[in-house]
Design an enzyme around this catalytic site. Sequence first.
Site, PDB file in Angstrom:
ATOM      1  CB  THR A   1      -0.913   0.037   1.240  1.00  0.00           C
ATOM      2  OG1 THR A   1      -0.096   0.017   2.424  1.00  0.00           O
ATOM      3  CG2 THR A   1      -1.872  -1.146   1.261  1.00  0.00           C
ATOM      4  CE  LYS A   2       3.840   1.175   4.541  1.00  0.00           C
ATOM      5  NZ  LYS A   2       3.080   1.779   5.637  1.00  0.00           N
TER       6      LYS A   2
END
Length: 362
Positions: A184-185
């Site tokens: 998700t980064k």
Amino acid sequence: MIPFLDLKQINAPHQQALEEAVQRVVRSGWYILGHELSAFEDNFAKYCGASHCVGVANGLEALQLILQAYDFPRGSEVIVPANTYIASVLSVNFLDLVPVWVEPDPTTLLIDPTQVEEKITNKTKAILAVHLYGRSCDMSALRTITQRHDLKLMTDAAQAHGARHQGQRDKMLGDAAAFSFYPTKNLGALGDAGAVVTSDATLAEKIRYLRNYGSLQKYVNDYQGINSRLDEIQAAVLNVKLPYLDAENERRRQLARLYLNGITLPSLVLPPADQIEDDAWHLFVVRHPHREAFVAYLSEKGIQTNVHYPLPIHKQKAYQRYHDVSLPVTEQIHREVISLPLNTVLTDEQSAYIIESINQFA
């Protein structure tokens, strides 16, 4: 429904290159500590403006390995922001060190340098600054404090890929920075992955030992290390995506500007706009005194949100020994924060609908 995050859609533009990279690694027959990792370490160190990058298994262990490499005496104190994610503090506890909580600035939601110095004792060894939501802490103020008291300045940069302090990426690293490349980064792998970035050659060398059982030579162990290595497949994936990080971060800034300029709901507290160009805008976090009602309203409008994070660390079951600690600013923040959708595939039309819906909330 406008999703908060759709990783399949986010990775779609890179799909062919990702598949080719994974296939290249599979066919190579070399899966750990190989050429893909070396290439990514060189590329990411250069991107960050640092001399060294050491790929490790995840962001938590990146933090842990920094602390382990410094070899602070058991019981030493590490100053941490009270409103961070639990991983920041777990790394301190894993090394039998003591976290010392500091309240955040209520505007930036980052560790408040004006409160740090009063927490320093003769047991303090380091300050752990967390670049929460993608915004860099006031590293200049924190560096002044660490120099005055001969402390290490570490950063948890898990949400801050590409962020800058005073226009420079290297200024947000501190003595050593821990990165997570969780999917998700801003720079996300296809699984768990992390890295330590530093310009301290001695520290980097020791972490290279520690991540590989304490060894750089097969079956010869100089330290009691752990198994925490960024594998070749994830390194290859990150090598594919790194060249696009700046453009993707710029898209995040464009969306942040739309939100900041368009949202006029008086009861909603927006993030500060003073560092738009330096902020990586990993998350766009707002605050509302009636969070549950606001989130329910947006859900009815087909807008998915998230909460980063609903419960502060000192109120978690895992940290019952801190339940009596009073941190009123932190506790209020955790009662009010909401993360709005902000990612590289969110369209201008979708953001306009989100803004319109928010402004109509009664």
